[in-house]
Every structure is written in structure tokens, then in C-alpha cells.
Design a protein around this motif. Structure first.
Motif, PDB file in Angstrom:
ATOM      1  N   GLY A   1     -26.522 103.760   5.843  1.00  0.00           N
ATOM      2  CA  GLY A   1     -25.665 104.932   5.865  1.00  0.00           C
ATOM      3  C   GLY A   1     -24.660 104.870   6.993  1.00  0.00           C
ATOM      4  O   GLY A   1     -24.868 104.179   7.989  1.00  0.00           O
ATOM      5  N   VAL A   2     -23.564 105.609   6.820  1.00  0.00           N
ATOM      6  CA  VAL A   2     -22.464 105.601   7.791  1.00  0.00           C
ATOM      7  C   VAL A   2     -22.034 107.033   8.057  1.00  0.00           C
ATOM      8  O   VAL A   2     -22.003 107.866   7.151  1.00  0.00           O
ATOM      9  CB  VAL A   2     -21.262 104.788   7.257  1.00  0.00           C
ATOM     10  N   GLY A   3     -21.704 107.321   9.313  1.00  0.00           N
ATOM     11  CA  GLY A   3     -21.170 108.629   9.666  1.00  0.00           C
ATOM     12  C   GLY A   3     -20.083 108.498  10.721  1.00  0.00           C
ATOM     13  O   GLY A   3     -20.094 107.556  11.514  1.00  0.00           O
ATOM     14  N   ARG A   4     -19.147 109.435  10.714  1.00  0.00           N
ATOM     15  CA  ARG A   4     -18.049 109.429  11.689  1.00  0.00           C
ATOM     16  C   ARG A   4     -18.079 110.744  12.448  1.00  0.00           C
ATOM     17  O   ARG A   4     -18.045 111.822  11.844  1.00  0.00           O
ATOM     18  CB  ARG A   4     -16.706 109.226  10.982  1.00  0.00           C
ATOM     19  N   LEU A   5     -18.131 110.640  13.765  1.00  0.00           N
ATOM     20  CA  LEU A   5     -18.178 111.818  14.630  1.00  0.00           C
ATOM     21  C   LEU A   5     -16.823 111.969  15.321  1.00  0.00           C
ATOM     22  O   LEU A   5     -16.452 111.143  16.169  1.00  0.00           O
ATOM     23  CB  LEU A   5     -19.291 111.670  15.668  1.00  0.00           C
ATOM     24  N   TYR A   6     -16.083 113.004  14.947  1.00  0.00           N
ATOM     25  CA  TYR A   6     -14.751 113.202  15.510  1.00  0.00           C
ATOM     26  C   TYR A   6     -14.853 113.778  16.922  1.00  0.00           C
ATOM     27  O   TYR A   6     -15.828 114.441  17.285  1.00  0.00           O
ATOM     28  CB  TYR A   6     -13.909 114.073  14.586  1.00  0.00           C
ATOM     29  N   LEU A   7     -13.820 113.526  17.732  1.00  0.00           N
ATOM     30  CA  LEU A   7     -13.938 113.626  19.181  1.00  0.00           C
ATOM     31  C   LEU A   7     -13.079 114.700  19.823  1.00  0.00           C
ATOM     32  O   LEU A   7     -12.906 114.694  21.051  1.00  0.00           O
ATOM     33  CB  LEU A   7     -13.580 112.254  19.798  1.00  0.00           C
ATOM     34  N   GLN A   8     -12.552 115.617  19.033  1.00  0.00           N
ATOM     35  CA  GLN A   8     -11.689 116.635  19.614  1.00  0.00           C
ATOM     36  C   GLN A   8     -12.386 117.429  20.721  1.00  0.00           C
ATOM     37  O   GLN A   8     -11.743 117.893  21.675  1.00  0.00           O
ATOM     38  CB  GLN A   8     -11.200 117.613  18.525  1.00  0.00           C
ATOM     39  N   SER A   9     -13.698 117.613  20.616  1.00  0.00           N
ATOM     40  CA  SER A   9     -14.427 118.398  21.613  1.00  0.00           C
ATOM     41  C   SER A   9     -14.339 117.777  23.004  1.00  0.00           C
ATOM     42  O   SER A   9     -14.431 118.480  24.016  1.00  0.00           O
ATOM     43  CB  SER A   9     -15.890 118.546  21.204  1.00  0.00           C
ATOM     44  N   LEU A  10     -14.136 116.452  23.075  1.00  0.00           N
ATOM     45  CA  LEU A  10     -14.047 115.797  24.381  1.00  0.00           C
ATOM     46  C   LEU A  10     -12.781 116.204  25.124  1.00  0.00           C
ATOM     47  O   LEU A  10     -12.770 116.273  26.356  1.00  0.00           O
ATOM     48  CB  LEU A  10     -14.077 114.278  24.209  1.00  0.00           C
ATOM     49  N   ILE A  11     -11.711 116.461  24.391  1.00  0.00           N
ATOM     50  CA  ILE A  11     -10.447 116.845  25.032  1.00  0.00           C
ATOM     51  C   ILE A  11     -10.621 118.140  25.821  1.00  0.00           C
ATOM     52  O   ILE A  11     -10.057 118.311  26.906  1.00  0.00           O
ATOM     53  CB  ILE A  11      -9.346 117.007  23.969  1.00  0.00           C
ATOM     54  N   TYR A  12     -11.450 119.035  25.289  1.00  0.00           N
ATOM     55  CA  TYR A  12     -11.659 120.338  25.935  1.00  0.00           C
ATOM     56  C   TYR A  12     -12.960 120.381  26.737  1.00  0.00           C
ATOM     57  O   TYR A  12     -13.426 121.446  27.123  1.00  0.00           O
ATOM     58  CB  TYR A  12     -11.637 121.434  24.868  1.00  0.00           C
ATOM     59  N   LEU A  13     -13.538 119.185  26.954  1.00  0.00           N
ATOM     60  CA  LEU A  13     -14.730 119.027  27.791  1.00  0.00           C
ATOM     61  C   LEU A  13     -15.882 119.912  27.323  1.00  0.00           C
ATOM     62  O   LEU A  13     -16.592 120.528  28.127  1.00  0.00           O
ATOM     63  CB  LEU A  13     -14.391 119.328  29.259  1.00  0.00           C
ATOM     64  N   LEU A  14     -16.074 119.939  26.016  1.00  0.00           N
ATOM     65  CA  LEU A  14     -17.148 120.736  25.438  1.00  0.00           C
ATOM     66  C   LEU A  14     -18.413 119.897  25.314  1.00  0.00           C
ATOM     67  O   LEU A  14     -18.411 118.818  24.710  1.00  0.00           O
ATOM     68  CB  LEU A  14     -16.746 121.263  24.063  1.00  0.00           C
ATOM     69  N   ASP A  15     -19.481 120.381  25.888  1.00  0.00           N
ATOM     70  CA  ASP A  15     -20.800 119.754  25.776  1.00  0.00           C
ATOM     71  C   ASP A  15     -21.395 120.196  24.436  1.00  0.00           C
ATOM     72  O   ASP A  15     -21.738 121.359  24.263  1.00  0.00           O
ATOM     73  CB  ASP A  15     -21.668 120.211  26.954  1.00  0.00           C
ATOM     74  N   LYS A  16     -21.502 119.243  23.482  1.00  0.00           N
ATOM     75  CA  LYS A  16     -21.883 119.652  22.134  1.00  0.00           C
ATOM     76  C   LYS A  16     -23.001 118.784  21.557  1.00  0.00           C
ATOM     77  O   LYS A  16     -23.029 117.566  21.745  1.00  0.00           O
ATOM     78  CB  LYS A  16     -20.682 119.590  21.179  1.00  0.00           C
ATOM     79  N   HIS A  17     -23.914 119.458  20.855  1.00  0.00           N
ATOM     80  CA  HIS A  17     -24.922 118.786  20.037  1.00  0.00           C
ATOM     81  C   HIS A  17     -24.414 118.733  18.597  1.00  0.00           C
ATOM     82  O   HIS A  17     -23.879 119.723  18.084  1.00  0.00           O
ATOM     83  CB  HIS A  17     -26.256 119.534  20.091  1.00  0.00           C
ATOM     84  N   HIS A  18     -24.599 117.602  17.950  1.00  0.00           N
ATOM     85  CA  HIS A  18     -24.120 117.434  16.577  1.00  0.00           C
ATOM     86  C   HIS A  18     -25.276 116.971  15.690  1.00  0.00           C
ATOM     87  O   HIS A  18     -26.146 116.211  16.136  1.00  0.00           O
ATOM     88  CB  HIS A  18     -23.006 116.379  16.508  1.00  0.00           C
ATOM     89  N   VAL A  19     -25.261 117.422  14.446  1.00  0.00           N
ATOM     90  CA  VAL A  19     -26.123 116.863  13.398  1.00  0.00           C
ATOM     91  C   VAL A  19     -25.194 116.227  12.382  1.00  0.00           C
ATOM     92  O   VAL A  19     -24.452 116.922  11.676  1.00  0.00           O
ATOM     93  CB  VAL A  19     -27.004 117.937  12.745  1.00  0.00           C
ATOM     94  N   LEU A  20     -25.210 114.898  12.345  1.00  0.00           N
ATOM     95  CA  LEU A  20     -24.215 114.138  11.589  1.00  0.00           C
ATOM     96  C   LEU A  20     -24.845 113.534  10.337  1.00  0.00           C
ATOM     97  O   LEU A  20     -25.801 112.756  10.436  1.00  0.00           O
ATOM     98  CB  LEU A  20     -23.648 113.022  12.476  1.00  0.00           C
ATOM     99  N   PRO A  21     -24.349 113.858   9.139  1.00  0.00           N
ATOM    100  CA  PRO A  21     -24.866 113.209   7.927  1.00  0.00           C
ATOM    101  C   PRO A  21     -24.472 111.729   7.909  1.00  0.00           C
ATOM    102  O   PRO A  21     -23.324 111.376   8.208  1.00  0.00           O
ATOM    103  CB  PRO A  21     -24.177 113.966   6.787  1.00  0.00           C
TER     104      PRO A  21
END
Length: 277
Positions: free
Chosen positions: A106-126
Motif C-alpha cells: 500500500g501507498v499513502g501521501r501525507l501533505y505538508l502544509q501543516s509544517l508551514i504553520y508549525l502545527l504539531d499534528k497526528h495523522h491517520v493515513l490510509p
């Protein structure tokens, strides 16, 4: 879209060459470029380019990611150059479709816009298979740090951005697989986790450091970290195997007892038999 087109262009000639070599060596395999989505949202941004390898004699097939296919090209060329010695060779056939090898699950892509605003984020990625269906859920934690920030708290040009990528397990993997590992790709750099038979407990952490120029900020705005899950497929037990337990004694089978016949029923049956005789 341009990124996908570049990857396809990079594969066209090698795929044609691999098919020509396979035909010359009578390998009965066919290589085809395969596009599939790594994002539920679909579209070009979620498109992954791979190569399907199919046996023309058995119909068996597997999916190789782009890097795996390109890594095999020198082996294909070597096999063609040494074709007169192939009968006596004990080397592994690079054209073979091996069922007990690691395949792309399986393959997933995690987009990175949250890094620009220095957001500490948890993700659940399909993590999606080549058919577009979810094969697993990947838990990822992105933690950004920046030297310079602007008035709105976003990353400032000219500074350094660092961020931690923390893999915190894989859930709901189906069908099951063993010896699993993740490959992470960010802006051409690759990272790989350890192998495990228990992907639900897979953890990994790495820190990435980049310079915040206009090119990098544009990359963070539009691009993604790509996660590829590899493993060896495990056959599911049959319903009979899953219900039988060799350590427990066999259960007795209780058949319904037939009702006893009354004397009148028995007498009428005897008279019927006698009349037939």
C-alpha cells in the motif's frame, strides 16, 4: 501532474527494453506501466507510478514500485548478454515472479502544509493498494521546529525548518502480511524502518532539516511525504482451519433423535408392505 508525467517518461524506454529482452529470452513475462492512487482524494497529486509484472503463461502478476523495477534493469541486461550461459547458471532469474518476496502492499501521501504553520499534528493515513482500496491505516506524527517565524507564527524565509517524522504503528492491515517495513520518501531522500511481523507495533522516528527558501515553501505547500508499505503476503486460513483447534478434543456430534412410532403406525406400515408383496 508534471511530476507524474516525468515518472512515466522515465519508465517508457526501460519498460520497452525489458519487454524486448524478456521476449528474446522466452521468459513469458510482460511489463506494463501502472498508475494508481495513493490518496482517497484522487487526482494527479495522489497518483503513484509503478510497473505490473505479469506471467503470460500462468496469469500470475505482481506490482513493482518504480525504484524496484529500475534496480532490476541492469540484471535484465546482464541476463541478455549472458544468454548463452543461462542453462548452466545457478543465479536467481531476475524475471521470476517470486511469491515469497516482499511486494508493495500500500501507498499513502501525507501533505505538508501543516509544517508551514508549525502545527504539531497526528495523522491517520490510509495506505491504498493498486486497486484504490485501503489496505491499512498508518499513524504518523509530524512535529515541526523553526528558527525564524513571522508575525502570524508561520515559517519565515531564510531560516531553518526541522521536523520529526514519527511512525506510531499500522492498523487494520488486510490481507495480513509478515516481515513488513515502511519506506518514506521526502524530496528525493529515502528513509526505511526496520522489518517486523507485527506492523501494529511498528515505530520509527527521524528528523529532517531543510532551508526555508521560496522553493522549499512551495514544495511544502504542494508536495507530500510518500509512504510505501512492503511485506510478504500471508495466506489466510480456510474456514475449516480457523475453526478447528488441535489442542482441544473433538466435539461429539448430536443428531436429532427420531420419534418412536406408535403401535398403530407400525401396524399400518406392515400392512402396506404385505399388500405390496
Amino acid at each position: 501532474r508534471r511530476s507524474v508525467e516525468r515518472k512515466i517518461t522515465k519508465l517508457i524506454l526501460p519498460v520497452n527494453e525489458a519487454n524486448a529482452i524478456a521476449k528474446a529470452l522466452n521468459k513469458n513475462v510482460l511489463f506494463e506501466i501502472k498508475l494508481y492512487s495513493s490518496s482517497r482524494a484522487g487526482g494527479w497529486r495522489g497518483t503513484v507510478v509503478g510497473v505490473v509484472v505479469k506471467s503470460t503463461s500462468t496469469g500470475e502478476s505482481t506490482l513493482w514500485h518504480q525504484g524496484e523495477f529500475l534496480d532490476k534493469m541492469p540484471l535484465f541486461r546482464y541476463a541478455y548478454e549472458m544468454q548463452s550461459d543461462q542453462q548452466d547458471s545457478e543465479e536467481v532469474d531476475p524475471f521470476a515472479i517470486v511469491s515469497n518476496k516482499h511486494t508493495l502492499l500500500g501507498v499513502g501521501r501525507l501533505y505538508l502544509q501543516s509544517l508551514i504553520y508549525l502545527l504539531d499534528k497526528h495523522h491517520v493515513l490510509p495506505l491504498l493498494g493498486s486497486d484504490g482500496l485501503a489496505r491499512a491505516q498508518l499513524r504518523v506524527h509530524l512535529i515541526p521546529y523553526a528558527e525564524l517565524t513571522n508575525a502570524s507564527g508561520a515559517v519565515e524565509l531564510g531560516g531553518k525548518l526541522e521536523f520529526d517524522i514519527k511512525v506510531e504503528g499500522i492498523q487494520d492491515l488486510r490481507p495480513p502480511a509478515k516481515d513488513c517495513f515502511l519506506k518514506l520518501t521526502f524530496k528525493g531522500a529515502s528513509y526505511q524502518t526496520h522489518h517486523t511481523d507485527h506492523p501494529e507495533g511498528l515505530t520509527y522516528e527521524t528528523r529532517v532539516s531543510v532551508k526555508c527558501d521560496e522553493e522549499m515553501l512551495s514544495y511544502l505547500q504542494h508536495e507530500a511525504i510518500e509512504f510505501e508499505l512492503f511485506g510478504i503476503a500471508v495466506a489466510r486460513p480456510s474456514p475449516m482451519e480457523s475453526t478447528l483447534d488441535s489442542t482441544s478434543p473433538p466435539k461429539s456430534l448430536d443428531f436429532p433423535k427420531s420419534k418412536s412410532k406408535s403401535e398403530g403406525e407400525e401396524k399400518s406400515q406392515c400392512q402396506l408392505i404385505a399388500s405390496l408383496d
